[in-house]
Design a protein around this motif. Structure first.
Motif, short mmCIF file in Angstrom:
data_model
loop_
_atom_site.label_atom_id
_atom_site.label_comp_id
_atom_site.label_asym_id
_atom_site.label_seq_id
_atom_site.Cartn_x
_atom_site.Cartn_y
_atom_site.Cartn_z
N LEU A 32 0.74 -1.31 0.02
CA LEU A 32 -0.12 -0.02 -0.02
C LEU A 32 0.82 1.20 -0.06
O LEU A 32 0.53 2.25 -0.64
N GLY A 33 1.97 1.08 0.64
CA GLY A 33 2.89 2.38 0.86
C GLY A 33 3.45 2.67 -0.68
O GLY A 33 3.26 3.72 -0.97
N ALA A 34 3.92 1.53 -1.18
CA ALA A 34 4.40 1.76 -2.63
C ALA A 34 3.35 2.37 -3.41
O ALA A 34 3.27 3.33 -4.41
N HIS A 71 -7.81 -8.31 -2.65
CA HIS A 71 -9.08 -7.62 -1.96
C HIS A 71 -8.87 -6.70 -0.72
O HIS A 71 -9.45 -5.76 -0.79
N ASP A 72 -8.11 -7.46 0.05
CA ASP A 72 -7.84 -6.72 1.44
C ASP A 72 -7.11 -5.47 1.31
O ASP A 72 -7.36 -4.47 1.89
N CYS A 73 -6.07 -5.47 0.10
CA CYS A 73 -5.25 -4.44 -0.20
C CYS A 73 -6.26 -3.11 -0.74
O CYS A 73 -6.30 -2.09 -0.30
N LEU A 74 -7.40 -3.62 -1.56
CA LEU A 74 -8.12 -2.77 -2.06
C LEU A 74 -9.06 -2.02 -0.86
O LEU A 74 -9.19 -0.89 -0.75
N ALA A 75 -9.49 -2.99 0.12
CA ALA A 75 -10.43 -2.72 0.95
C ALA A 75 -9.40 -1.61 2.04
O ALA A 75 -9.97 -0.59 2.38
#
Length: 1373
Positions: A32-34, A71-75
């Protein structure tokens, strides 16, 4: 972009199956940071493309663990406000890879959407809901039970979206999308189970709030001006009511309203209303691409024909030669058919084929000749312009209806019905003629059964002498109207009969007036026996002849037979284009251009005394012609000027109350055209008509100024043309805004003293001047004071005679300028009589006045009385003025004797007579004065021809005005009774006696309230004048004649419930029962266009004539259904409510306003005030139809249904009292939820009409609804029906008010309880944060609404507020 995104995400998902939860968490954060860094560098426009790539990337994975991780990333990206949730959800759902076969991907995707959809703004949620439902539609009807569990993830998203406590979007949006996808009667997808149907059902209360109880049983009265409001509009393709919003209304409201259309079509003179109901526009006729064929209308016309065939079959007295009551129906049907087929709203071949289909195997043949007669009307008129193939289907009908093997015998041609028996043969002749002209192969040999008919026609054609004693001429005209060689003979005979051949002459009234000698017009029976095509030829031939004679400046007037026949032809609506339209737009202008004043005078007389049911726009067009005519120098001639003014007066006073506004608004750009530039009397008459019309239609109800209304320019222009005042007793009867206008525009008046002084001064001049020419010049000069009649009066008073010079001056002044002299003379008379000593002197005064009218013919009685009646005297002087009128009319016997003789010798049914032109004698050119002056003068004025008019008939419209003036002034009531006793018989010749009575009783209701004797006298005088010319029972009920007509001061008759039930029963046949209680008649010559309009008016006249206060009559009418009445059967209760609605709204305000009291008493009843009284469901209680069928109705549902029936029939003026009633009367008493819902049910269905006709009222009601909700919210601890209430308020916003009331409403919403605030947050555009505190307290406020799931709120600290202006520009959807 793709490479960078790949490098961010691909590294993370490699080797994932080895990771522990901690590793995953670390990967998640670094990924997510990137991504955040990369996202920050992206331009705005690439955001969507980027999200779509990510979704594509996720959906290309096959490992559930990877998909889940991404999906967790997106959420997380959404929860930390990195990505907008709407964009993510949109990309996920629209992805092509999201297919139900990939069950795991499907389940995981919808789980993610379920998790983040809470952050999407409400319009986004609506779009997503639609997309999800569309996706679900792709799942087939049968799938393996093993995968259902995973597919259900999609259902959870829908369930969450529709969850009213989660409140993601207005439920109103959701139901709209659902109803678009699954319209009425269509089941939703199996995966959704009962979720959708339950949700839609939760909107049934809202639909019910917006529905008029028993709407399908409500029927209008068809007046020729039409119930032209929006209440009766139907969709022209489906015949359904135009319902607003995608709500689940009751089934019967979605049905085609064939009953309503059929009922209207059955009424005579209903075509304007049919066009208005279906939005059909005649103007588009010439534009080929605008052919508005209306199949539903076509079908109803066919059904009506079938119905007429059934009626003919079952009618006991049906005799092909005489016809029965179905005869009128056939006559009306042919008129309707021609109109609708001619304007291409219905297609002839389609209709004939449909008829064939519906009559096949029915064996209905008694009415076959009538049917063929109806078809012949159209065929003969249009076969030349259309293809033969369009008409051939008629032969199929022939084979069906004429099964005879032997020849049909020739009927008795002395009877008018014989023309119907020949109709089929005539059709065959027209078809054959067309086939020959087209050299078509389609020639059909004459059917054997028609041989004798055909031979008879051929034989008649060969005989050179055709008499008028039988119907042979009509038969030949009908059969050969498309064959010019054969047609000229019979048509020539008809035309010759009425033109008068050559040398014969007859004298008309007056001097030097000769006319062609033909006096007997063609009888109506003969005209009825001609087809429309033949009638058109005849009327065309007459009009051409008249124009020719006008060009030729013939000194011989038109034959009386010609004039009377022409008037009779103008009655037929089917030939309107050549008839009345040609009369006004071609004949009149042509005759005027040729300066044929005699013919012009004749045409105006025809219009005054012979026209029936002329559409209002033609009448107003003629009025504007007359005003421009009045300004032409050539019309400044006594007889013509009088005729123009009399005709204009008749046109103005005869305007129907509902016609005034639609007609005058057409002239707003140039009001001058419909106003008189110089006649104060005509302009005053127009103002009185305007006052009456706005009062009867309640146009000004609820407003106190004419600002911004159509009347303002008209009144302003009148005041510029003819400035004048009104007496206070007349002004007090005007609607308030008109009163205010005249008080502001007060005109200073010359004092009586000055007038007297000026007359003395002029009289001195008259006596002192010696030179004859000087005298004539001085007194007739333009601009000299209009006092000459006052001088003649003084001469007669002092010397008893007038010399020749006086006569010369009168001639020089001219007719137009003399009117001003009559005006000042009227004022001067009042002054003279006020100061006269009475006794001998008074007798002398009245004798002189009478001589001026009858002996010297200086001024006609009707003009003088009109001027006197239109002056604005106050108090004592007004009484003197009316005293002079009474003396003029009654003291000398001249006028009284004329009236008595005229009434005794004549009958009003002019269409059955043939010698009307012998009935008059009058002198209009000062003949009496010429004989009396010294020395007598030999006068031979050239009279214009007079056929219909005379002083008695000219006096009628003036008498109408006189009666009204006398009613306004209390002290002269007795004089009015005397006038009615002596002259009331004249009403036998009034065109609209019942309408006049209705208008008078309605307009002067306040003045007549306590003068029951006078009221009774008025009704008695007018109705009894007609008793010899009408069948018994035509107007007032027997009970009323027996009890109500007897003047019993001590013991006034108070009718009982039975009386009102019987009276309404005579109106409720309008709801279908036939024949009605009133005798049938030829509606073409009737005052009213159809039985229902007649029934309604006579019923209202009788109710207003009762010696009972309006309030009591109103309550008695409501009790007909609100109390249990043995005479009112349960099964057709709505027909009775319809009758009450029709009658009560046609009465003055005190009669119908009692309904408001009934509503108030229901509002205070225990059923609505105490929440413990009963444990029912309010929406079931207020569903009148269902309750009534199950015998469980209560008073409140009866009052609701009755209020709906009354308001549905109300004019917009009457409805405009509702906002005031809501805010001043109901708002203070509304405290419980049931009361609130009752008010919503009452008024909800009428918002649509308010929006179309009075937007201001709609906005006021919208605000009042919220204010009442606020009161209920504060008063009730517990609210059980928050959802239906909110749904209804959203319906109002999106269908009617938009953002117009946003400001007032927002303040109120902010004061409501949290659960309510949460539901209404999309109206105030407050974000969930502002209302999320609500979520915490929802549970405590409303046990019926469980707390919303918090999963979507857990991260809501970062949810963007859905209030950016772009997303919320609200207009009604």
């Amino acid at each position: 972009m793709e490479t960078q995104l790949q490098s961010i995400f691909e590294d993370v998902v490699v080797m994932m199956f080895m990771d522990t939860p901690e590793d995953e968490r670390t990967k998640l954060i670094s990924c997510l940071g990137a991504f955040r860094q990369y996202w920050g560098t992206l331009p705005q426009e690439s955001h969507e493309q980027c999200v779509q790539w990510i979704v594509r990337f996720i959906h290309s994975q096959h490992s559930p663990k990877r998909i889940s991780f991404l999906h967790d990333c997106l959420a997380m990206a959404v929860e930390t406000s990195l990505l907008p949730p709407r964009m993510v959800c949109g990309a996920l759902i629209s992805s092509d890879s999201l297919e139900w076969e990939r069950t795991q991907l499907w389940a995981l995707t919808f789980k993610l959407i379920r998790k983040i959809i809470g952050g999407v703004d409400y319009k986004g949620v609506r779009d997503l809901l639609k997309a999800v439902l569309d996706k679900i539609q792709t799942i087939p009807t049968t799938v393996s039970s093993a995968i259902v569990q995973q597919l259900l993830a999609a259902r959870e998203v829908v369930e969450y979206t529709l969850d009213r406590n989660a409140c993601l979007l207005p439920a109103y949006f959701a139901v709209t999308e659902i109803r678009k996808l699954y319209p009425e009667g269509q089941l939703s997808h199996w995966l959704l189970g009962s979720l959708i149907s339950d949700f839609v059902d939760s909107f049934r209360p809202t639909a019910r709030i917006n529905s008029i109880c028993g709407r399908c049983s409500l029927l209008p009265v068809v007046n020729n001006s039409g119930a032209i409001c929006n209440s009766w509009k139907l969709d022209p393709t489906t015949l359904r009511f135009p319902l607003r919003g995608m709500l689940p209304f009751d089934k019967d409201l979605f049905e085609p309203q064939t009953g309503l259309l059929r009922y209207v079509l059955e009424q005579p003179y209903s075509r304007e209303m049919v066009c208005n109901m279906l939005g059909l526009n005649k103007q588009t006729l010439n534009i080929a691409q605008h052919k508005q064929r209306c199949p539903v209308l076509e079908e109803q016309l066919v059904d009506l024909v079938v119905y007429a065939m059934e009626r003919s079959e079952t009618e006991e007295h049906f005799d092909a030669d005489v016809g029965g009551t179905s005869q009128l129906l056939w006559q009306h049907l042919s008129s309707q058919l021609i109109f609708f087929v001619l304007f291409q709203f219905a297609s002839f071949p389609h209709m004939v084929l449909s008829l064939h289909q519906k009559l096949a195997g029915r064996g209905l043949i008694k009415g076959r000749d009538h049917l063929m007669w109806v078809l012949l009307q159209f065929i003969s008129g249009s076969i030349q312009k259309n293809a033969l193939a369009d008409f051939l289907p008629v032969m199929k009908l022939f084979d069906l209806l004429y099964p005879e093997k032997e020849c049909i015998p020739v009927p008795d041609i002395n009877k008018p019905q014989s023309t119907h028996s020949f109709a089929m043969t005539c059709i065959w002749i027209h078809l054959n003629r067309k086939a020959q002209n087209d050299n078509s192969k389609l020639q059909i040999p004459i059917p054997h059964s028609l041989k004798l008919h055909h031979e008879f026609l051929q034989q008649s054609l060969r005989s050179k002498t055709l008499g008028m004693s039988d119907y042979k001429i009509a038969l030949l005209c009908n059969a050969y109207s498309t064959n010019s060689e054969c047609f000229t003979l019979p048509m020539g005979v008809l035309v010759e009969t009425i033109y008068g051949n050559g040398s014969m002459r007859i004298n008309l009234p007056g001097t030097n007036c000769m006319a062609s000698g033909s006096v007997t017009p063609l009888p109506m029976n003969l005209l009825d026996s001609l087809t429309v095509h033949a009638k058109m030829s005849l009327i065309h031939s007459i009009a051409t002849r008249v124009i020719k004679l006008a060009h030729a400046k013939s000194s011989i007037a038109l034959a009386p037979a010609l004039v009377e026949t022409y008037s009779r032809l103008l009655v037929y609506m089917e030939i309107e284009s050549l008839g009345i339209k040609g009369f006004i737009s071609q004949l009149l202008p042509n005759v005027f251009k040729s300066h044929a004043w005699g013919i012009l005078h004749t045409l105006l007389e025809m219009f005054s005394y012979r026209m029936h049911h002329i559409q209002p726009h033609y009448r107003v067009q003629l009025l504007s012609h007359l005003h421009s005519l009045a300004a032409v120098p050539q019309t400044n001639q006594n007889q013509l000027h009088l005729c123009v003014e009399s005709t204009a007066l008749r046109l103005i006073t005869a305007l129907g109350s509902s016609e005034v506004q639609p007609q005058f608004t057409r002239f707003l750009n140039d009001p001058k055209t419909v106003l008189s530039a110089e006649s104060e009397e005509l302009n005053r008459a127009l103002i009185l008509t305007l006052a009456r019309a706005t009062h009867v239609t309640d146009f000004f109800t609820g407003s106190d100024s004419i600002h911004g209304t159509w009347c303002k320019d008209i009144l302003q222009t009148i005041m510029n043309f003819t400035p004048h005042n009104w007496a206070s007793h007349t002004l007090s009867c005007f609607p308030a805004p008109l009163q205010a206008f005249f008080k502001q525009n007060n005109v200073p008046q010359e004092s009586r003293f000055n007038l007297k002084k000026n007359v003395e001064e002029e009289y001195r001049k008259w006596k002192s001047m010696a030179n004859e020419n000087d005298i004539i010049t001085h007194f007739s000069m333009q601009g000299s004071p209009p006092l000459f009649l006052c001088l003649l009066w003084k001469m007669l008073l002092e010397t008893d005679h007038i010399n020749q010079i006086g006569f010369r001056v009168l001639e020089r002044i001219g007719a137009r300028a003399l009117v001003a002299h009559v005006r000042t003379f009227a004022d001067f008379l009042v002054y003279e009589f006020s100061t006269s000593a009475g006794g001998q002197q008074l007798n002398k005064c009245i004798e002189i006045l009478n001589d001026m009218v009858w002996k010297y013919n200086i001024v006609t009685l009707d003009r003088l009385i009109l001027c006197l009646a239109m002056r604005s005297h106050e108090g004592n002087e007004a009484q003197v003025c009316y005293f002079i009128i009474q003396l003029l009319l009654l003291k000398p016997n001249d006028f009284r004797n004329r009236v008595n003789d005229f009434v005794k010798e004549n009958a009003p049914e002019h269409w059955l007579q043939s010698d009307w032109h012998n009935k008059h004698m009058k002198k209009l050119y000062f003949e009496g004065l010429a004989d009396q002056v010294n020395p007598p003068m030999q006068l031979q004025p050239q009279y214009l021809p007079i056929y219909f008019g005379n002083v008695c008939l000219r006096f009628l419209p003036v008498f109408d005005i006189v009666i009204h003036r006398f009613l306004e002034l209390l002290p002269v009531s007795k004089s009015l009774e005397t006038l009615l006793d002596h002259l009331g018989g004249l009403y036998k010749f009034h065109d609209r006696p019942v309408t006049y009575l209705y208008n008078t009783l309605h307009y002067y209701e306040r003045h007549l309230r306590d003068r029951t004797n006078l009221k009774r006298k008025l009704v008695h005088a007018i109705m009894s004048s007609l008793k010899d010319n009408r069948t018994p029972g035509w107007c007032l009920s027997e009970t009323y004649l027996k009890f109500g007509m007897n003047p019993r001061e001590d013991n006034v008759w108070i009718p009982d419930d039975t009386y009102y039930c019987n009276l309404l029963n005579s109106v409720s046949p309008m709801a279908g029962k036939s024949p009605g209680p009133f005798p049938n008649c030829d509606w073409r010559f009737n005052e009213f266009p159809n039985p229902a309009a007649h029934a309604l008016h006579v019923t209202c006249v009788e109710l207003m004539a009762l010696a009972v206060p309006g309030k009591d009559v109103g309550n008695a009418l409501l009790n007909v259904v609100l109390k249990s009445q043995p005479l009112v059967p349960r099964e057709n209760i709505t027909a009775w409510m319809n009758a009450i609605g029709l009658v009560i709204t046609a009465l003055p305000e005190p009669y119908w306003i009692v309904l408001h009291d009934r509503i108030v008493s229901v509002m205070g009843s225990p059923a609505l005030t105490s929440e413990t009284e009963w444990a029912g469901y309010p929406f079931a209680l207020l569903d009148f139809t269902a309750c009534h069928q199950s015998y469980s109705e209560m008073n409140c549902s009866y009052v609701l249904a009755l209020a709906h029936a009354v308001w549905h029939h109300s004019s917009i003026g009457q409805l405009s009292l509702i906002p005031k009633f809501l805010s001043e009367t109901l708002k203070p008493v509304v405290q419980t939820e049931f009361q609130l819902l009752y008010v919503y049910h009452l008024v909800g269905p009428f918002l649509q009409r308010f929006q179309q006709e009075r937007t201001r009222c709609m906005l006021e009601i919208g605000v009042a609804f919220y204010e009442m909700l606020q009161a209920v919210d504060q008063h009730c601890q517990h609210l059980s029906y928050m959802d239906p209430i909110c749904d209804f308020l959203y319906h109002i916003k999106y269908m009617y008010t938009g953002d117009s009331v946003k400001e007032q409403v927002e303040k109120i919403i902010m004061t409501l309880r949290p659960a309510m605030k949460l539901r209404l947050r999309f109206i105030t555009h407050s974000s969930k944060i502002e209302t999320s505190s609500a979520a915490a307290t929802v549970a405590s406020t409303s046990s019926s609404t469980p707390q919303p799931p918090t999963s979507s709120l857990s991260s809501s600290s970062a949810v963007p507020s859905p209030s950016s202006s772009a997303q919320h520009a609200h207009t009604p959807i």
